[in-house]
Design a protein around this motif. Sequence first.
Motif, PDB file in Angstrom:
ATOM      1  N   ARG A  16       4.755   0.761   0.913  1.00 54.78           N
ATOM      2  CA  ARG A  16       5.074  -0.249   1.920  1.00 54.78           C
ATOM      3  C   ARG A  16       4.864  -1.635   1.310  1.00 54.78           C
ATOM      4  NH1 ARG A  16       2.017   0.773   7.468  1.00 54.78           N
ATOM      5  NH2 ARG A  16       0.248   0.181   6.154  1.00 54.78           N
ATOM      6  N   TYR A  56      -4.353   5.180   3.959  1.00 52.77           N
ATOM      7  CA  TYR A  56      -3.791   3.913   3.487  1.00 52.77           C
ATOM      8  C   TYR A  56      -4.437   3.620   2.128  1.00 52.77           C
ATOM      9  CZ  TYR A  56      -2.649   3.460   8.457  1.00 52.77           C
ATOM     10  OH  TYR A  56      -2.188   3.670   9.736  1.00 52.77           O
ATOM     11  N   ASP A 106       0.833  -1.199   0.000  1.00 54.77           N
ATOM     12  CA  ASP A 106       0.000   0.000   0.000  1.00 54.77           C
ATOM     13  C   ASP A 106       0.868   1.249   0.000  1.00 54.77           C
ATOM     14  OD1 ASP A 106       0.934   0.337   2.596  1.00 54.77           O
ATOM     15  OD2 ASP A 106      -0.924  -0.280   3.564  1.00 54.77           O
ATOM     16  N   TYR A 159       1.287   4.576   2.284  1.00 56.88           N
ATOM     17  CA  TYR A 159       0.956   5.131   3.594  1.00 56.88           C
ATOM     18  C   TYR A 159       1.362   6.597   3.578  1.00 56.88           C
ATOM     19  CZ  TYR A 159       1.394   6.041   8.625  1.00 56.88           C
ATOM     20  OH  TYR A 159       1.287   6.566   9.875  1.00 56.88           O
ATOM     21  N   THR A 160       0.414   7.483   3.873  1.00 64.04           N
ATOM     22  CA  THR A 160       0.701   8.915   3.851  1.00 64.04           C
ATOM     23  C   THR A 160       0.133   9.560   5.108  1.00 64.04           C
ATOM     24  OG1 THR A 160       0.457  10.957   2.543  1.00 64.04           O
ATOM     25  CG2 THR A 160      -1.353   9.368   2.421  1.00 64.04           C
ATOM     26  N   THR A 193      -1.716   2.954  -7.548  1.00 66.36           N
ATOM     27  CA  THR A 193      -2.912   3.130  -6.732  1.00 66.36           C
ATOM     28  C   THR A 193      -4.101   3.456  -7.617  1.00 66.36           C
ATOM     29  OG1 THR A 193      -2.674   5.523  -6.434  1.00 66.36           O
ATOM     30  CG2 THR A 193      -1.490   4.114  -4.890  1.00 66.36           C
ATOM     31  N   THR A 231       5.033  10.402   2.906  1.00 68.00           N
ATOM     32  CA  THR A 231       4.432   9.384   2.044  1.00 68.00           C
ATOM     33  C   THR A 231       5.445   8.316   1.694  1.00 68.00           C
ATOM     34  OG1 THR A 231       2.995  11.107   1.099  1.00 68.00           O
ATOM     35  CG2 THR A 231       3.177   9.035  -0.127  1.00 68.00           C
ATOM     36  N   ARG A 283      -4.139  10.094   8.675  1.00 70.69           N
ATOM     37  CA  ARG A 283      -3.428   9.020   7.979  1.00 70.69           C
ATOM     38  C   ARG A 283      -4.299   8.464   6.867  1.00 70.69           C
ATOM     39  NH1 ARG A 283      -2.146   8.625  13.364  1.00 70.69           N
ATOM     40  NH2 ARG A 283       0.064   8.303  13.862  1.00 70.69           N
TER      41      ARG A 283
END
Length: 226
Positions: A130, A101, A90, A92-93, A114, A127, A99
């Motif tokens: 992961r 995801y 994913d 992650y930011t 994405t 950002t 947050r």
Amino acid sequence: MIVRGRTLALALSAVIGAGFFVPSTAGARILVDVNMTVIPGNPRIGDPVKIRVDAFRDVQQVTPKLPFTEKIRQTSDPAPFLAHASRAPDIYTLRGGKRLYIPLRRTGPRSYETATFSWPKEGSWWTTPRFFLDNKVWAFRERVYVRENGPLLTAPKVMRVHLVDEAAPGNPPSWARPTAYVIIIAVGLVALMLAMYVARLIRDAGSTIPAAGARTVSQGGSHGYS
């Protein structure tokens, strides 16, 4: 007592100092360089955005040598999480307490992307992609600045990200908890020993102060009566 205290301090310093120079037993960490492309590269609040992750380089092994140095060795091995993964990757930011995801879907043998999403707040968002394998996650945060307004810019922004393996969130390695307990107990014992040492110094210093009203004994001879 002071000699014993100095001996204890020197022993603790020697143990701590020696720990820096003992070779690491955890082995080398795995570093994987990738490209993270933000489309558009200068997003505004609410703009539809996509993030692409591709151009995976071969693994580099990072081995700590001294406290502030490390050795990096280039290998010809592909990233281990490309062929096998224990969890879907994913994006992650994070900014402040907010947050996001965003799932990454595979678009090729070494590329992910994405679905469309948008950032809800202005500012710098930490950002990272992961990737997960067993009890490790590969991640490294980069800043993406989100504007409040301004002209629409469609040009993508490519960032080279150094993904480094670390313990996966919520899934620490089996040795982590026992090690934490040992460290906590050791710190508590050291604090207790130091407290006892300081208390004894204060007690010894207090015993050398003459009591108030004490009479000073004359050094001369006694007076007789004729």
